[in-house]
Design an enzyme around this catalytic site. Structure first.
Site, mmCIF file in Angstrom:
data_model
loop_
_atom_site.group_PDB
_atom_site.id
_atom_site.type_symbol
_atom_site.label_atom_id
_atom_site.label_comp_id
_atom_site.label_asym_id
_atom_site.label_seq_id
_atom_site.Cartn_x
_atom_site.Cartn_y
_atom_site.Cartn_z
ATOM 1 N N GLY A 39 -15.996 -44.045 38.756
ATOM 2 C CA GLY A 39 -14.695 -43.472 39.071
ATOM 3 C C GLY A 39 -13.867 -44.347 39.976
ATOM 4 C CB CYS A 40 -12.978 -43.968 43.527
ATOM 5 S SG CYS A 40 -12.324 -42.287 43.373
ATOM 6 C CB VAL A 41 -16.525 -48.118 42.557
ATOM 7 C CG1 VAL A 41 -16.921 -49.584 42.387
ATOM 8 C CG2 VAL A 41 -17.027 -47.602 43.901
#
Length: 231
Positions: free
Chosen positions: A162-164
């Site tokens: 996701g955010c990575v």
């Protein structure tokens, strides 16, 4: 489409072992961006939203933070938190399965607080509230990196899928050399974790053992002065 019975982990390990795999490499000045190492995502025994891949993840991140800090390089910690109304979560927070997980993370709430195991230097590190997946989206991360003359971004945190990943794709899109220390990122499940490590390694970043990143930083000598506002 080519089919394969290999698992995501097996595909990742095969790519990692490929001697022909090319790298972007480290540049002249790195920065560390630690993505959402907050209680909502780092405390599996407390919150259902949390995830863990390597139990020593925060220990590894702290070591990188100390090394970067000691060499005058930026250390940045992001966290997710929303207004009581949740409206700054946007459409992302309107899906039934996402609404409870995201909109419940309020500014000042324990879920939003960085894990107290994180070695955050409040006098020198940068702590940044982000609201969407990428740490670059509608934040001043890009201008901070430009100010510090950074050309290499070391990305840790979660989730890998996701955010990575979103931050890594935006980092490369802005022409930063991007490094992902394998033991420093995590996800709820093995398959998306290794599938996204594979994809980032194949396209967007150098996914390296944390020991290799530490070795680079041990031998790194700053090439520019660190900018600090004089008092």
């Amino acid at each position: 489409m080519e089919t394969s019975t290999k698992t995501a982990r097996e595909l990742y390990e095969a790519l990692k072992a490929d001697p022909q795999r090319r790298r972007f490499g480290f540049g002249r000045k790195p920065a560390l961006v630690n993505i959402d190492l907050q209680n909502a995502y780092t405390r599996p025994s407390e919150f259902a939203t949390a995830y863990e891949t390597d139990p020593r993840q925060i220990e590894h991140v702290n070591r990188l933070a100390r090394l970067l800090r000691s060499r005058g390089c930026p250390v940045i910690w992001t966290f997710v938190a929303y207004l009581d109304s949740g409206e700054d979560c946007g459409v992302w927070g309107t899906r039934a399965d996402m609404s409870e997980r995201l909109r419940s993370i309020k500014a000042g709430d324990r879920r939003a607080q960085l894990d107290d195991r994180c070695d955050v230097d409040r006098d020198h590190d940068i702590v940044m509230n982000k609201r969407m997946a990428s740490a670059f989206f509608e934040t001043n991360l890009g201008s901070l990196l430009t100010f510090h003359q950074v050309d290499t971004l070391i990305v840790t945190g979660g989730s890998t899928s996701g955010c990575v990943r979103a931050t890594v794709v935006d980092s490369l899109s802005r022409s930063f050399r991007t490094i992902v220390p394998e033991e420093c990122v995590s996800d709820k499940h093995e398959s998306p974790h290794y599938a996204n490590l594979y994809d980032m390694m194949a396209k967007y970043a150098d996914v390296l053992p944390v020991a290799e990143v530490v070795d680079f930083l041990d031998g790194y000598e700053p090439v520019t002065e660190s900018f600090r506002v004089s008092g």
